[in-house]
Design an enzyme around this catalytic site. Structure first.
Site, short mmCIF file in Angstrom:
data_model
loop_
_atom_site.label_atom_id
_atom_site.label_comp_id
_atom_site.label_asym_id
_atom_site.label_seq_id
_atom_site.Cartn_x
_atom_site.Cartn_y
_atom_site.Cartn_z
N ARG A 67 4.90 -14.47 10.23
CA ARG A 67 4.89 -15.29 11.44
C ARG A 67 4.12 -16.58 11.21
O ARG A 67 4.42 -17.63 11.76
CB ARG A 67 4.22 -14.52 12.59
CG ARG A 67 5.14 -13.52 13.25
CD ARG A 67 4.46 -12.78 14.37
NE ARG A 67 3.24 -12.13 13.92
CZ ARG A 67 2.49 -11.37 14.69
NH1 ARG A 67 2.82 -11.16 15.94
NH2 ARG A 67 1.40 -10.81 14.22
N LYS A 115 -2.10 11.29 8.16
CA LYS A 115 -3.14 11.35 7.12
C LYS A 115 -4.23 10.32 7.38
O LYS A 115 -5.36 10.46 6.91
CB LYS A 115 -2.52 11.17 5.72
CG LYS A 115 -1.79 9.86 5.51
CD LYS A 115 -2.64 8.80 4.90
CE LYS A 115 -1.86 7.49 4.91
NZ LYS A 115 -2.61 6.34 4.42
N GLY A 133 3.77 7.33 0.84
CA GLY A 133 3.17 8.02 -0.29
C GLY A 133 1.79 7.46 -0.56
O GLY A 133 1.27 6.64 0.20
N ASN A 163 -8.93 2.89 6.82
CA ASN A 163 -9.31 3.99 7.71
C ASN A 163 -10.58 4.67 7.21
O ASN A 163 -11.44 5.09 7.99
CB ASN A 163 -8.16 4.99 7.80
CG ASN A 163 -6.95 4.38 8.49
OD1 ASN A 163 -6.96 4.12 9.68
ND2 ASN A 163 -5.89 4.12 7.73
N SER A 171 -9.50 2.21 1.33
CA SER A 171 -8.68 2.50 2.50
C SER A 171 -9.38 1.98 3.76
O SER A 171 -10.57 2.21 3.98
CB SER A 171 -8.46 4.01 2.62
OG SER A 171 -8.24 4.39 3.96
N VAL A 188 -5.23 -4.20 10.10
CA VAL A 188 -5.03 -3.07 11.00
C VAL A 188 -5.47 -1.76 10.33
O VAL A 188 -5.19 -1.54 9.16
CB VAL A 188 -3.53 -2.96 11.37
CG1 VAL A 188 -3.25 -1.66 12.10
CG2 VAL A 188 -3.12 -4.14 12.21
#
Lengths: 347, 541
Positions: free
Chosen positions: A41, A198, A143, A263, A261, A286
């Site tokens: 964008r 996950k 994956g 998260n 990661s 995100v």
């Protein structure tokens, strides 16, 4: 029309989304020898890609292939492409697909790479594609794919799932190369749920790591966490074996082990006592796990599936429990027979 | 009654030419699909295996002529005659059996007298006086069969595209009801595959041949027969013949709305579309799901009994149910029709062969209203249109999903369904530890539910359904949509008692509700179970 736009128009593969994973996916395909149209964008991002072959916001100083051609015109990116790779966050998928809808056609194959469940509707991205476009040849790629490692050239593998053999064929052709293997499956539901759920365990793993617990706790978390996400998956129509494969166990191991990661980082910082909104706003990217946790919590209640770890993470994220509360609740539960994968007793 | 406004715009070759063409096409298709000697040998072995099994299991429904034919074919097979010629002869036998005696002129004549014809058929069974209440009080057949949906739009579409009608399937009455309804709406004749057993029923067989029915022998499980049947359907659709399939395959044994469809015949629409494109003679097709409900179903006891015994696989063709007993039919018609009952038939929104909506002009549109070029679905990366069986089978699966969704949203939900569900759920909650079989054998006195408890639950279910209906998630018959719970209960109990006469499936006594026949309660509750529990697939286990 710029040279880049011309190349983007002529390319046979399109990647929609120029975030961390979208850029990586585009790079893998380009390294296999194909021109790739990449949609973003932000025009500044597009210009940087075309001029400097970089996406500094998401992939830092990595020099990307000169076979990537950026555009911020959806029609240029999408129209006439044999293969569309949708790499936007799950919560943005619907808006992106609505933009794509007028310029796609039934001959095109779409494979999405999102790992999440849409808040409010609880839809998976393949369902959203079906709801917003005419596309039918739909697949999902998931994956253990920590983007910086792949960009760094480390061997990796994932799974593409679709009910259409032609989708699997197109995806495997696009990703064919020496660095990345793409296995196949027909379990679209399972792959999507593995990829989404996950992330909840990744948040939990970050907390475990920050609290200084060792490998025993880590193994406990991964094993029982996988059991409960499999329980929910089966209730929603997934196949059991998918959870033991690359997209299930493989991705859980990678995401929970890797400090890269997002998260995982969320979990660590929550364990340090930081507020969720501060973490999310400072992350710059995100972290799907936060929203997925809420969606999974709601789904587990609707389908009456026991998911104690998910519920604990949800209560922590919502500020209802501290980590100590969560630990206490979890460790005081009555342990079940380990093989029990059915719904809650009494269902 | 509507005249037949539409010219039949498809040219049906003579019956003999149909047979020759379909035999050749099936033969060539089979040779292509089973390209090696080994695969053809396996195909023949499969055919003879299933045939022998069928002949042994059901000798009385096989004619001497057919038996002699198979004996001769088997001798040739054992003698190791040329397998290709044996295949061709078997295919010819199948096609000749399948071929209907459809003729548009005969159809037009038959349907001009059909409503009266239906009366006549029923009046043929003595005593006539039982049929004086055949139709709803003060009305005709049009008042008994309540048709809803955007019929005009679908009719307009049928002028430029070939319709494929897909009704739900509850009863053997469905065939004549659908046949009449489609004609009444103004459609050109439809071709459809009707079970062989319907042709042996003297009351229905007259209409089967007139309504464009070709014969489907559901006892035949062999692959070669299925290939032949599909080829026959494809051929008719290529010609542009409006076609009708019951995608559930058979009558719903549980009473639930179809969730798993048989996609073999449904896929012939797509195949016909592709073949016409390849011939340079593109034709448009559209699918129209038709959702039907009856207050009571004549064959319900046999069907649910079969479902519960889980012997469906062995009794896929039930020929000795209530429908085969003229006195049972007469009683059902007289009592059901006379009870101000209606059959509800909803014509759902039309879809294309890929599950997209179709607008009034016959254009496919995506969920956001963007035009869809359906040719692209069958165009591959090299720009060529081709059949790809795996891809096309998946397209048909997606179409099937869209049809199931249409059924769930549009099957009219009636008082018998909601009242039965309320009763069943309350009783089940009181006996959660019994398995379904033991539960259904509860004594009558054990089924008492206090009236206030029942009414509260009924009101709750009605509120849920009415809310769902306002969001387009289900469709309620007028009474279900608007009546106070007490009126709905009275209507539901009344309908359930209409057949069998005096059955008292659910009745009210001493300020309580009782269930005399829990199997019936179970059957009717299943129609609405999915909407109220999220579990559309029903299993006795």
């Amino acid at each position: 029309m710029s040279v880049a736009e011309k190349h983007a128009r002529a390319a046979s593969v399109a990647v929609i989304g120029m975030g961390n994973w979208g850029t990586t996916v585009a790079e893998i395909v380009a390294r296999s020898g194909q021109d790739v149209a990449v949609y973003a964008r932000e025009s500044a991002q597009v210009e940087e890609l075309n001029r400097e072959h970089r996406n500094s916001r998401y992939t830092g100083e990595v020099i990307l292939s000169d076979r990537l051609f950026g555009t911020h015109h959806m029609e240029t990116a999408v129209r006439g492409k044999r293969l569309l790779l949708l790499c936007v966050p799950c919560q943005s998928a619907r808006a992106a697909l609505r933009q794509m809808a007028p310029v796609v056609d039934g001959s095109q194959v779409i494979v999405h790479c999102a790992k999440g469940i849409e808040l409010g509707t609880h839809k998976r991205v393949s369902e959203i594609i079906r709801e917003e476009t005419m596309l039918r040849k739909i697949g999902v790629l998931s994956g253990p794919n920590i983007a910086p490692e792949i960009l760094g050239g480390a061997p990796a593998a994932s799974v593409v799932a679709s009910r259409y053999e032609v989708v699997v064929g197109e995806a495997q052709r696009a990703f064919k190369g020496d660095q990345f293997m793409l296995f196949s499956s027909t379990d679209v539901v399972g792959l999507e749920l593995c990829g989404a759920l996950k992330n909840i365990l990744a948040i939990a793993a970050g907390m475990v790591s920050e609290m200084g617990f060792g490998v025993n706790t880590f193994a406990f978390l991964i094993t029982r966490g996988l059991a409960e996400i499999q329980r929910l998956g089966l209730a929603l129509g997934a196949e059991r074996d998918t959870f033991q494969g690359l997209a299930g166990m493989g991705d859980v191991l990678a995401t929970c082990s890797s400090p890269l990661s997002r998260n995982h980082q969320v979990g660590k910082r929550l364990a340090r006592g930081e507020k969720l909104e501060d973490i999310v706003s400072s992350l710059g990217m995100v972290a799907e796990g936060v929203k997925t946790t809420r969606a999974a919590y709601e789904l587990s209640n609707i389908h009456r599936v026991e998911m104690p770890i998910t519920h604990a993470i949800h209560h922590i994220i919502e500020g209802q429990w501290t980590i100590q509360d969560a630990l206490k609740n979890l460790m005081r539960r009555q342990p079940l027979n380990e093989k029990m994968v059915s719904k809650s007793p009494g269902n | 009654m509507a005249e037949l406004p539409m010219k039949v715009d498809w040219r049906a070759p003579s019956p003999q030419k149909c047979i020759r063409t379909v035999v050749e096409r099936t033969f060539m298709h089979v040779l292509q699909k089973y390209a090696t000697d080994e695969s053809r040998e396996e195909l023949l072995a499969d055919t003879f295996f299933h045939t022998q099994k069928r002949l042994d299991a059901d000798p009385k429904h096989t004619s001497d002529a057919e038996r002699a034919l198979w004996t001769g074919l088997r001798k040739r097979y054992l003698r190791k005659d040329n397998p290709v010629s044996i295949l061709r002869d078997i295919i010819r036998f199948y096609v000749e059996e399948i071929q209907g005696h459809f003729n548009p002129m005969v159809f037009a004549f038959s349907t001009s007298i059909l409503p009266a014809g239906m009366n006549l058929a029923f009046h043929a069974w003595p005593p006539k006086r039982l049929f004086s209440n055949l139709v709803a009080p003060g009305g005709g057949i049009e008042d008994t069969i309540k048709i809803t949906g955007d019929v005009d739009r679908v009719l307009k579409l049928a002028k430029t595209a070939t319709p494929i009608a897909l009704p739900t399937h509850l009863s053997n009455f469905d065939s004549p009801v659908i046949g009449w309804a489609l004609h009444h709406m103004g459609f050109a004749p439809f071709c459809y595959g009707a079970g062989l057993n319907l042709f042996t029923n003297p009351m229905i067989s007259f209409f089967m041949n007139s309504l464009g029915a070709y014969k489907v022998d559901r006892r035949k499980k062999e692959e070669l027969y299925k290939e032949t049947l599909k080829e026959y359907s494809t051929f008719l659709l290529e010609l542009g013949c409006p076609s009708l399939f019951f995608p559930g395959g058979t009558r719903s044994r549980s009473g639930a709305i179809e969730s798993r469809l048989k996609l073999g015949l449904l896929g012939t629409g797509l195949r016909a579309y592709i073949i016409n494109l390849l011939k340079g003679q593109p034709k448009k097709y559209f699918v129209v799901p038709i959702a039907m409900s009856y207050h009571t179903v004549l064959e319900s006891e046999t069907l649910v009994d079969d479902f519960l015994k889980d012997t469906g696989k062995n009794r896929y063709i039930i020929t000795d149910d209530e429908f085969s007993k003229p006195s049972a039919v007469a009683q059902f018609v007289a009592n059901s029709m006379g009870y101000d009952s209606r059959l509800y038939l909803h014509v759902c929104e039309p879809l294309d062969l890929f599950g997209n909506r179709v607008d009034e002009e016959g254009n496919s549109v995506d969920p956001n209203g963007n035009w869809v070029d359906t040719e692209k679905y069958v165009t591959e990366g090299d720009g060529n249109i081709r059949e790809i069986p795996q891809r096309d089978a998946q397209y048909t699966v997606e179409l099937g999903d869209a049809v199931v969704d249409a059924y769930r949203r549009n099957t009219p939900l009636l008082s018998t369904h909601v009242v039965s569900f309320t009763m069943f759920k309350l009783l089940r909650e009181r006996h959660p530890h019994l398995d379904i079989y033991r539960f259904l054998r509860l004594e009558e006195y054990e089924t008492r539910i206090e009236k206030p408890v029942f009414m509260q639950a009924l009101e709750g279910h009605l509120n849920t359904l009415r809310d769902m209906a306002s969001r387009g998630l289900c469709r309620l018959a007028p009474m279900t949509a608007t009546s106070p719970p007490e009126d709905l209960l009275k209507a539901g109990i009344g309908h359930l008692s209409a057949y069998p006469v005096g059955s008292r499936t659910i009745y009210e006594e001493d300020f309580g509700l009782y269930a005399k026949n829990l199997s019936m309660v179970y059957y009717y509750s299943n129609r609405v179970r999915g909407h109220l529990t999220g579990q559309f697939e029903v299993s006795p286990k």
